[in-house]
Design a protein around this motif. Structure first.
Motif, PDB file in Angstrom:
ATOM      1  N   TYR A  12      51.222 -34.061  30.235  1.00  0.00           N
ATOM      2  CA  TYR A  12      52.617 -34.484  30.141  1.00  0.00           C
ATOM      3  C   TYR A  12      53.365 -33.586  29.154  1.00  0.00           C
ATOM      4  CZ  TYR A  12      56.521 -37.716  29.322  1.00  0.00           C
ATOM      5  OH  TYR A  12      57.760 -38.274  29.198  1.00  0.00           O
ATOM      6  N   GLU A  13      52.751 -33.339  27.997  1.00  0.00           N
ATOM      7  CA  GLU A  13      53.410 -32.510  26.990  1.00  0.00           C
ATOM      8  C   GLU A  13      53.466 -31.048  27.425  1.00  0.00           C
ATOM      9  OE1 GLU A  13      55.119 -34.157  25.252  1.00  0.00           O
ATOM     10  OE2 GLU A  13      54.277 -34.808  23.369  1.00  0.00           O
ATOM     11  N   ILE A  14      52.392 -30.596  28.061  1.00  0.00           N
ATOM     12  CA  ILE A  14      52.416 -29.200  28.531  1.00  0.00           C
ATOM     13  C   ILE A  14      53.549 -29.026  29.543  1.00  0.00           C
ATOM     14  CG2 ILE A  14      51.133 -27.398  29.753  1.00  0.00           C
ATOM     15  CD1 ILE A  14      48.605 -28.532  28.644  1.00  0.00           C
ATOM     16  N   LEU A  15      53.720 -30.023  30.394  1.00  0.00           N
ATOM     17  CA  LEU A  15      54.781 -29.933  31.394  1.00  0.00           C
ATOM     18  C   LEU A  15      56.154 -29.824  30.723  1.00  0.00           C
ATOM     19  CD1 LEU A  15      55.521 -29.964  34.361  1.00  0.00           C
ATOM     20  CD2 LEU A  15      55.595 -32.435  34.291  1.00  0.00           C
ATOM     21  N   THR A  16      56.361 -30.640  29.690  1.00  0.00           N
ATOM     22  CA  THR A  16      57.626 -30.541  28.961  1.00  0.00           C
ATOM     23  C   THR A  16      57.829 -29.137  28.420  1.00  0.00           C
ATOM     24  OG1 THR A  16      57.220 -32.786  28.204  1.00  0.00           O
ATOM     25  CG2 THR A  16      59.009 -31.598  27.144  1.00  0.00           C
ATOM     26  N   LEU A  17      56.770 -28.620  27.781  1.00  0.00           N
ATOM     27  CA  LEU A  17      56.920 -27.342  27.095  1.00  0.00           C
ATOM     28  C   LEU A  17      57.099 -26.186  28.063  1.00  0.00           C
ATOM     29  CD1 LEU A  17      54.274 -27.927  24.342  1.00  0.00           C
ATOM     30  CD2 LEU A  17      56.727 -27.696  24.021  1.00  0.00           C
ATOM     31  N   CYS A  18      56.353 -26.202  29.173  1.00  0.00           N
ATOM     32  CA  CYS A  18      56.429 -25.026  30.046  1.00  0.00           C
ATOM     33  C   CYS A  18      57.670 -25.084  30.941  1.00  0.00           C
ATOM     34  CB  CYS A  18      55.161 -24.851  30.863  1.00  0.00           C
ATOM     35  SG  CYS A  18      54.954 -26.064  32.121  1.00  0.00           S
ATOM     36  N   THR A  19      58.319 -26.234  31.037  1.00  0.00           N
ATOM     37  CA  THR A  19      59.571 -26.246  31.782  1.00  0.00           C
ATOM     38  C   THR A  19      60.752 -25.897  30.886  1.00  0.00           C
ATOM     39  OG1 THR A  19      59.611 -28.624  31.467  1.00  0.00           O
ATOM     40  CG2 THR A  19      58.916 -27.833  33.600  1.00  0.00           C
ATOM     41  N   TYR A  20      60.520 -25.927  29.560  1.00  0.00           N
ATOM     42  CA  TYR A  20      61.624 -25.580  28.655  1.00  0.00           C
ATOM     43  C   TYR A  20      62.178 -24.181  28.921  1.00  0.00           C
ATOM     44  CZ  TYR A  20      64.032 -24.409  24.321  1.00  0.00           C
ATOM     45  OH  TYR A  20      64.940 -23.974  23.418  1.00  0.00           O
ATOM     46  N   PRO A  21      61.315 -23.164  29.061  1.00  0.00           N
ATOM     47  CA  PRO A  21      61.872 -21.836  29.388  1.00  0.00           C
ATOM     48  C   PRO A  21      62.589 -21.814  30.737  1.00  0.00           C
ATOM     49  CG  PRO A  21      59.536 -21.672  28.848  1.00  0.00           C
ATOM     50  CD  PRO A  21      59.864 -23.110  28.879  1.00  0.00           C
ATOM     51  N   LEU A  22      62.205 -22.696  31.649  1.00  0.00           N
ATOM     52  CA  LEU A  22      62.893 -22.744  32.940  1.00  0.00           C
ATOM     53  C   LEU A  22      64.286 -23.340  32.784  1.00  0.00           C
ATOM     54  CD1 LEU A  22      59.979 -23.967  35.213  1.00  0.00           C
ATOM     55  CD2 LEU A  22      60.973 -21.701  35.116  1.00  0.00           C
ATOM     56  N   VAL A  23      64.368 -24.409  32.002  1.00  0.00           N
ATOM     57  CA  VAL A  23      65.667 -25.048  31.808  1.00  0.00           C
ATOM     58  C   VAL A  23      66.622 -24.087  31.119  1.00  0.00           C
ATOM     59  CG1 VAL A  23      66.849 -26.904  30.589  1.00  0.00           C
ATOM     60  CG2 VAL A  23      64.719 -27.362  31.777  1.00  0.00           C
ATOM     61  N   THR A  24      66.104 -23.365  30.124  1.00  0.00           N
ATOM     62  CA  THR A  24      66.970 -22.468  29.352  1.00  0.00           C
ATOM     63  C   THR A  24      66.966 -21.066  29.942  1.00  0.00           C
ATOM     64  OG1 THR A  24      65.112 -22.011  27.933  1.00  0.00           O
ATOM     65  CG2 THR A  24      66.627 -23.705  27.203  1.00  0.00           C
ATOM     66  N   HIS A  25      66.655 -20.984  31.224  1.00  0.00           N
ATOM     67  CA  HIS A  25      66.438 -19.674  31.831  1.00  0.00           C
ATOM     68  C   HIS A  25      67.575 -18.679  31.578  1.00  0.00           C
ATOM     69  CE1 HIS A  25      64.600 -16.938  34.722  1.00  0.00           C
ATOM     70  NE2 HIS A  25      65.815 -16.648  35.099  1.00  0.00           N
ATOM     71  N   HIS A  26      68.807 -19.167  31.652  1.00  0.00           N
ATOM     72  CA  HIS A  26      69.928 -18.235  31.522  1.00  0.00           C
ATOM     73  C   HIS A  26      70.126 -17.732  30.104  1.00  0.00           C
ATOM     74  CE1 HIS A  26      71.531 -20.165  35.402  1.00  0.00           C
ATOM     75  NE2 HIS A  26      70.978 -19.011  35.681  1.00  0.00           N
ATOM     76  N   GLY A  27      69.569 -18.458  29.139  1.00  0.00           N
ATOM     77  CA  GLY A  27      69.665 -18.019  27.755  1.00  0.00           C
ATOM     78  C   GLY A  27      71.059 -18.099  27.177  1.00  0.00           C
ATOM     79  N   GLY A  52      68.760 -27.213  26.775  1.00  0.00           N
ATOM     80  CA  GLY A  52      67.349 -27.168  26.424  1.00  0.00           C
ATOM     81  C   GLY A  52      67.032 -28.036  25.233  1.00  0.00           C
ATOM     82  N   ARG A  53      67.946 -28.037  24.240  1.00  0.00           N
ATOM     83  CA  ARG A  53      67.725 -28.865  23.060  1.00  0.00           C
ATOM     84  C   ARG A  53      67.647 -30.336  23.419  1.00  0.00           C
ATOM     85  NH1 ARG A  53      71.802 -26.647  18.505  1.00  0.00           N
ATOM     86  NH2 ARG A  53      70.801 -24.632  18.231  1.00  0.00           N
ATOM     87  N   ILE A  54      68.607 -30.770  24.246  1.00  0.00           N
ATOM     88  CA  ILE A  54      68.617 -32.181  24.634  1.00  0.00           C
ATOM     89  C   ILE A  54      67.362 -32.500  25.439  1.00  0.00           C
ATOM     90  CG2 ILE A  54      69.849 -33.929  25.960  1.00  0.00           C
ATOM     91  CD1 ILE A  54      72.411 -32.485  25.311  1.00  0.00           C
ATOM     92  N   TYR A  55      67.059 -31.601  26.354  1.00  0.00           N
ATOM     93  CA  TYR A  55      65.881 -31.779  27.205  1.00  0.00           C
ATOM     94  C   TYR A  55      64.627 -31.970  26.367  1.00  0.00           C
ATOM     95  CZ  TYR A  55      62.425 -30.475  30.783  1.00  0.00           C
ATOM     96  OH  TYR A  55      61.368 -30.456  31.643  1.00  0.00           O
ATOM     97  N   LEU A  56      64.385 -30.967  25.521  1.00  0.00           N
ATOM     98  CA  LEU A  56      63.174 -31.004  24.719  1.00  0.00           C
ATOM     99  C   LEU A  56      63.233 -32.128  23.699  1.00  0.00           C
ATOM    100  CD1 LEU A  56      60.791 -28.841  24.567  1.00  0.00           C
ATOM    101  CD2 LEU A  56      61.673 -28.510  22.293  1.00  0.00           C
ATOM    102  N   GLY A  57      64.409 -32.287  23.102  1.00  0.00           N
ATOM    103  CA  GLY A  57      64.544 -33.300  22.058  1.00  0.00           C
ATOM    104  C   GLY A  57      64.185 -34.676  22.568  1.00  0.00           C
TER     105      GLY A  57
END
Lengths: 496, 485, 121
Positions: free
Chosen positions: B139-154, B162-167
């Motif tokens: 579950y945690e790995i999924l959160t972490l590895c999707t973070y770069p996808l969510v923030t893909h555009h940078g 990404g902050r809200i997502y991860l937070g």
């Protein structure tokens, strides 16, 4: 034959090697001597660890003077584990150090660095292995004095001032400890820890014993940077050479924690100080405050090394929190976190050493865009950061898990919630690093220019540390079993 | 079939990720590898189907993490269903990604495909987790590895999202989920998923299971139950394929899947019926359904509307399980499938519209059906399925949930379903109406999106209908999750 | 008189408090070290005082003597003095280096020069 001399060799090898470095003066030879000495020390500690596993407590009479008159070296499950941690990190950091030092310290001063480094290692190992109270003080001062030198060797002039401040506070701490030991000697007439424990167990806790305990607790707390006695730590870690920071962050405070455990559970163990005195409560409150305040302060640092130094103060809070409970699970949590935090923080400062090797003192303005320029290093930082947060699959999770179990065992679910909430603060400062390293892509901000390739030795050791952070998140037989064995031994001392 | 092979489901995407990383200089090979890995993963999962239907429950312990707690994988019907849905949609999504990422000239495509593969690996880990620790780990790995996808555009917005997502996801999981796991461990001495739950009779008499249930429900932030739903719309800054697979299928479904799995295999449906006070979950889910639908109705951004629709549809699953009757649990499982296929079609359509016309707002879609007929037909199918109109799979799941509600005699649930169906119609039908019947605004004729996008969209659309006719196996799997007692 | 029986300890206490006060209160680095020295020497008194036994002699076995002073604390304090000397020496060496680097020995000035905003410890 040799195997019976291991306790002495543990301390003697680095102690003898230290002055040899001075004779040669050549930076490379000094480093080689340090590497050989620290590797031998590491092997000795493995030997001791195995011996203790097989035979139980080892008692070694220094110079054949039988205790309690002579100095006894006494190795049980607790300090065998700590010795192993300290000496392994000592050896690995040495292997890492040469290129980093070359970048940060004048080559004609290298031999001084290595002399101090080996003396510091001697001191830390000596504190851990000795069974004599005054000997503790002597070794503590050996390690402290050499630590001041190591910090003062840092590049910036701030290192000098940081070393001076640490010298003042460290000396006060050590003097408090020696006063405590003196008072104990006055009341019991012995300096042997084992003997002290049994004699203290037979008498009531009168005024002088209480004063001794107070002096010892405050002195040791200064050394382990328990909040609010942590003021020396952030600057000292931030401005010391990277190698020194890695070594000190992973070992020095851990040995102080060991001292706390030794005095609270062994020497004063039979006096039942945890049920009779509010020691546990005081530690508990200070630990909680440390977890929150230090983590919060960490968020606002501009210097990455300083940020992680504050994070150390917070993490020490978790360790002392476990130590304040006097239960099997809590002590296991404390000791296993001591180990896990040592490798995690060691890894982080080694990685920062690589960053410093490439771009100089890492501040948040300088590391913008680091994720692009140094992808592996940044990724390593992220992994270690996750271990600090306590994400499952990393070493940090294991300790957090035990800590939470220990707290819930008592039914203190609010405290469990607080521990978890404080790890959210860790997310904040780790993510500040992540965002700065990965998301700042403005061209004009991107000033990183890489000096050269990362040397093989630095890379290998660092990778080893980072992998250890992950490995000990899955394979806990060594870390947890040894820790719970140590916890069992400590609790046994309080019962006899 | 040896039991070690369960772990390969987790391993296959990781190997895929490594190969993708290795072929970063060769886009064609990189994307072929993605596709092959996805197909291979799906076939690998599918081979378990006959055995599981026969009642086998293979188990495999990889290693011991903490004394008595292993990294344990086991396959049961619900997990298999989830794994099959996720892996089959990964195939279609890969085709879509190739079209979308190339047409929109996205940067860092290798990172995108690598993270995607790792996300799928952790989804497999969640689906086959045999105990709570394993579930939590992935579950945690999924959160972490999707973070770069969510923030893909940078960009700044991406970072903020990404902050809200991860937070939200990290805080809820660490604060509540982990706490609940620790507590469960102390309370019962086991973390393993067991049919009919791990609590014994006396333990059920205490109030602790109720507290634990709350901790679990709120701890699994990925299920987007209010008030922890904010991350989902925030994560919509991601490229559309990410929103499609991760936020219509993998991530959110991992959330509801976890909750269903925990309710069924930690608490036990039969036990839950006897716990008094467990019905708050039903009311909370009902509230989330209605509230999110209302928000969806009001939002003009197409992806935001779909995001809120997702929040509301996810709570259908929770609502169904919270009835604590077997037929509704089956309905919940079926709804995981139904919503996955329908919602991914909708997201694909949204992405296709953006790729072809760069439009993101509902109010800009007048007459777009004439320019992009296939896209809008697919959109219509997805929408009708979610509203619950036959012959689409969405009808079936709603049907079973309704029968469960009648079984349990919960008029509240019946009312919620009826109202939300009306709301669903209210926020989907105007889009379809505008697309086909409103007069064209002055846009130039941009035509359809690239072929890869069309293929992907058409296949999920067709599958949404086909599954209605071929739902026997899904239903029989669903019945095995919580056999009638 | 109780007070005079324990006069050594009173003096030691006074020294501890005075030493610590100087360490905390003085801005000048040298004065800080002086305070540290005073503080440390209190320890010597604490150790030596109980070891001195009036009428006792050095612990050498002589037939006509029965009371001996305890040699151990003396030995310990010899060690402690050495440690103390080393500490002060190192401290002074650092002070010299700090003076070279900053051109001042006043703590507040040093902090102004470098730490400034950085000093939120």
């Amino acid at each position: 034959m040799l195997s019976s001399q291991l306790p002495a060799l543990q301390v003697v090898i680095p102690l003898v090697a230290a002055p040899i470095c001075v004779f040669f003066r050549n930076p490379r030879i000094a480093w080689l001597i340090a590497l050989i000495a620290s590797s031998l020390t590491f092997m000795v500690s493995i030997g001791l660890f195995l011996q203790v596993q097989q035979l139980g407590v080892i008692s070694y009479e220094m110079g054949n003077w039988s205790p309690p008159w002579g100095i006894e070296y006494r190795v049980d499950n607790v300090n065998a584990y700590i010795l192993l941690i300290v000496s392994s990190i000592g050896a690995l950091v040495t292997a890492y150090a040469y290129p980093s030092l070359k970048r940060e310290i004048d080559t004609n001063r290298h031999y001084l660095f290595w002399t101090s480094y080996l003396l510091c290692l001697t001191g830390l190992l000596g504190v851990t292995i000795t069974g004599d109270a005054f000997n503790i003080f002597v070794f503590l001062e050996i390690s402290s004095l050499s630590t001041y030198v190591l910090i003062a060797l840092g590049k910036s002039r701030l290192a000098l001032y940081a070393a001076f401040r640490y010298l003042i506070l460290g000396t006060i701490g050590a003097t408090f400890i020696v006063i405590g030991i003196g008072l104990l000697y006055l009341m019991t007439g012995t300096l042997n820890l084992y003997d002290l424990a049994s004699r203290l167990g037979d008498m009531d806790l009168a005024q002088p014993q209480l004063a001794a305990l107070a002096f010892l607790t405050v002195g040791i707390s200064l050394k382990l940077a328990l909040f609010p006695l942590h003021l020396w730590l952030p600057n000292a870690y931030a401005f010391a050479p990277s190698v020194a920071t890695s070594f000190l962050a992973a070992t020095a405070t851990k040995v102080a924690v060991y001292l706390l455990l030794r005095f609270a559970y062994d020497v004063f163990g039979k006096s039942q100080i945890f049920s009779e005195l509010p020691l546990g409560e005081v530690l508990l409150v200070l630990s909680i405050v440390a977890m929150f305040v230090a983590s919060t302060v960490a968020i606002y640092q501009d210097d990455v090394k300083r940020m992680f130094a504050y994070s150390s103060v917070a993490q020490i809070g978790y360790i002392t929190l476990g130590a304040s409970f006097a239960s099997q699970t809590a002590l296991t949590a404390s000791i296993v976190h001591l180990f896990n935090h040592a490798i995690t923080k060691g890894a982080i400062f080694l990685l920062l050493g690589i960053v410093a090797f490439q771009i100089g003192q890492p501040t948040f303005t300088k590391i913008k865009g680091l994720g692009k320029k140094m992808p592996w290093t940044s990724f390593g930082m992220v992994l270690c950061g996750l271990s600090l947060i306590g994400v499952p699959g990393t070493a940090g999770f294991i300790s957090k898990w035990y800590l939470i179990l220990a707290v819930l065992e008592r039914g203190w679910w609010w405290l469990a919630a607080m521990i978890l909430a404080s790890s959210l603060l860790a997310i904040l400062y780790i993510w500040r690093f992540v965002e700065t390293a990965y998301f700042v892509t403005d061209a004009e901000d991107n000033t990183i220019e890489l000096g050269s390739k990362i040397p093989f030795s630095m890379a290998t050791v660092t990778v080893l540390f980072v992998l250890a952070c992950l490995f000990f998140g899955f394979h806990t037989e060594f870390s947890v079993d040894s820790a719970s064995e140590a916890a069992r031994v400590l609790l046994e001392y309080t019962r006899q | 079939m040896s039991e070690t092979s369960i772990f390969f489901s987790v391993l296959i995407p990781v190997i895929g990720a490594l190969l993708i990383g290795a072929s970063r200089k060769l886009p064609n090979i990189r994307e072929t590898i993605t596709l092959i890995t996805a197909i291979f993963l799906f076939l690998f999962n599918a081979q378990y189907l006959p055995d599981i239907l026969d009642g086998e429950r293979p188990e495999f312990a990889l290693m011991t993490i903490i004394p008595n707690v292993e990294l344990l994988f086991s396959i049961e019907p619900l997990g298999l269903l989830f794994a099959l849905v996720a892996s089959s949609l990964w195939i279609i999504n890969s085709i879509y990604s190739i079209g979308y990422m190339r047409a929109n000239k996205e940067k860092n495509q290798t990172r995108f495909y690598v993270c995607f593969a790792i996300a799928l690996s952790s989804t497999m880990g969640i689906a086959y987790a045999g105990n709570l620790i394993t579930l939590f780990l992935f579950y945690e790995i999924l959160t972490l590895c999707t973070y770069p996808l969510v923030t893909h555009h940078g960009t700044h917005e991406a970072r903020h999202g990404g902050r809200i997502y991860l937070g939200i996801l990290m805080s809820t999981s660490i604060l509540f989920f982990l706490l609940a796991i620790g507590w469960t461990w102390l309370f019962t001495g086991t973390l393993e998923f067991t049919p009919n739950g791990i609590f014994n009779h006396e333990q059920l008499q205490t109030s602790i299971p109720l507290i634990l249930m709350a901790l679990y429900v709120f701890g699994v932030g990925k299920a987007a139950i209010m008030p922890f739903h904010r991350w989902l719309p925030a994560a919509m800054v991601a490229p559309t394929p990410v929103s499609a697979l991760l936020h219509a299928v993998a991530v959110v479904k991992a959330g509801v899947f976890s909750i269903v799995k925990i309710l069924v295999y930690v608490f036990g449906i039969a036990n839950l019926e006897t716990i008094s006070g467990g019905s708050w979950l039903m009311y909370l889910a009902g509230f989330t359904i209605i509230a999110a639908s209302v928000v969806a109705l009001k939002s003009d951004n197409l992806k935001t509307r779909l995001a809120y629709s997702t929040i509301s549809q996810l709570s259908y699953v929770i609502l169904a399980v919270a009835l604590f009757v077997p037929i509704a649990v089956m309905g919940a499982a079926l709804h995981i499938v139904a919503h996955a296929f329908s919602k991914i079609t909708l997201f694909f359509a949204a992405g296709a519209i953006y790729t072809a016309s760069k439009k993101t707002k509902v109010s800009e879609l007048n007459g777009i059906g004439k320019r992009m007929p296939i896209t809008m037909i697919a959109f219509t199918i997805g929408a009708l399925s979610l509203i619950g109109i036959p012959p689409a799979i969405g009808f079936l799941s709603k049907w079973y949930i309704l029968s469960g509600a009648f079984d349990a005699q919960e008029t509240f649930v019946v009312a919620v379903i009826i109202i939300s169906t009306l709301l669903n119609a209210a926020y989907f039908l105007p889009i379809i109406y505008a697309a086909f019947f409103r007069t064209d605004d002055n846009s130039k004729n941009h035509g359809e999106a690239p072929t890869a996008i069309i293929i992907a969209m058409a296949s999920t659309g067709i599958l949404s209908i086909a599954l209605f006719f071929f739902s026997d196996q899904i239903i029989s799997l669903g019945y095995q999750i919580a056999p009638a007692y | 008189m109780d007070l005079f029986d324990n006069i050594n300890y009173w003096i030691a206490m006074f020294q501890i408090v005075m030493g610590l006060f100087i360490v905390i209160a003085s801005e000048n680095l040298i004065k800080t070290l002086v305070g540290l020295g005073i503080f440390q020497s209190a320890v010597y008194i604490i150790y030596i005082s109980p070891a001195k036994i009036f009428g006792g002699t050095a612990p050498i076995f002589v037939s006509n003597q029965e009371v001996y002073a305890n040699p151990l604390p003396h030995v310990l304090i010899l060690t402690a003095i050495v440690v103390g000397v080393a500490t002060i020496a190192l401290g002074l060496a650092l002070v010299v280096r700090i003076y070279e680097a900053y051109g001042t020995l006043e703590e507040d000035k040093i902090q102004d020069i470098d730490l400034g905003a950085n000093n939120d410890a």
